[in-house]
Design an enzyme around this catalytic site. Structure first.
Site, PDB file in Angstrom:
ATOM      1  N   SER A  14       0.757  -1.182   0.108  1.00 58.84           N
ATOM      2  CA  SER A  14       0.291   0.087   0.117  1.00 58.84           C
ATOM      3  C   SER A  14       0.741   1.199  -0.033  1.00 58.84           C
ATOM      4  O   SER A  14       0.483   2.294  -0.133  1.00 58.84           O
ATOM      5  CB  SER A  14      -0.867  -0.057   1.164  1.00 58.84           C
ATOM      6  OG  SER A  14      -0.184   0.260   2.312  1.00 58.84           O
ATOM      7  N   LYS A  67       0.583   4.464   6.824  1.00 60.35           N
ATOM      8  CA  LYS A  67       0.157   5.395   5.881  1.00 60.35           C
ATOM      9  C   LYS A  67       0.746   6.727   5.995  1.00 60.35           C
ATOM     10  O   LYS A  67       1.322   7.227   6.812  1.00 60.35           O
ATOM     11  CB  LYS A  67      -1.498   5.347   5.921  1.00 60.35           C
ATOM     12  CG  LYS A  67      -2.145   4.135   6.247  1.00 60.35           C
ATOM     13  CD  LYS A  67      -2.181   3.181   4.654  1.00 60.35           C
ATOM     14  CE  LYS A  67      -2.819   2.000   5.041  1.00 60.35           C
ATOM     15  NZ  LYS A  67      -2.470   1.042   3.846  1.00 60.35           N
TER      16      LYS A  67
END
Length: 194
Positions: A55, A98
């Site tokens: 990701s 993230k």
């Protein structure tokens, strides 16, 4: 002429045993001090974190080993584009990595695959792929006073704030900021956030 006399005394067995006990106690104390320092560092200063999944490609790759800086946010607020580490809501033993996109009090929306902050398109160098799924951000999301909107850099392969399984991330949930990549050895570096 004086003659030196060398003593042929043998060390008493009790003295040998006392020295061994002192050495063992010294090693145990040294070991306990090392463990205490390591626990302090891991608890309050930094911890090793392993990237799982793709990701954050191309910034971070699956299997990268990082040191997470746990002290910076004690002295300053997180900033936009910081790469942060926090627990996954559905399984707190799993850590997510993230990038902060939306800041407290801002409105975030994704339109036509692009991020808008307070109605203006976000100018960024990360996650430049057009997003296929706006998720919850297809409608404007107003962030609370301690909430952050996070996205993975690999936007079309990331479970992030667009989805209810992650949602907005509270300041209290932030473990820290990804700081250094230690592994693989050929990619050791300080991580670029801005």
């Amino acid at each position: 002429m004086s003659r030196k006399v060398y003593s042929n005394k043998k060390t008493k067995p009790e003295k040998i045993e006392t020295d061994k006990v002192k050495d063992i106690i010294g090693m145990v104390v040294y070991f306990l001090i090392v463990v205490a320092v390591m626990v302090f560092v891991v608890k309050f200063i930094g911890q090793r974190t392993v990237v799982i999944g793709d990701s954050m490609q191309t910034t971070l790759s699956d299997g990268d080993n990082l040191i997470t800086d746990k002290i910076t946010y004690r002295f300053r607020d997180p900033k936009r584009f910081d790469i942060v580490v926090f627990p996954f809501k559905e399984n707190t033993s799993k850590l997510l990595i993230k990038r902060i996109i939306g800041m407290p009090g801002e409105t975030v929306q994704i339109k036509n695959g692009k991020v808008y902050i307070n109605g203006y398109e976000l100018q960024e160098n990360y996650g430049i792929a057009v997003m296929n799924d706006a998720g919850l951000a297809s409608e404007p999301i107003l962030l609370g006073e301690d909430e952050y909107f996070v996205l993975g850099d690999n936007r079309n392969n990331s479970q992030d704030s667009r989805f209810s399984s992650v949602g907005n991330v509270s300041r209290s949930d932030l473990i820290g900021r990804a700081w250094v990549r230690l592994w693989p050895l050929d990619k050791i570096c300080l991580l670029k956030h801005q």
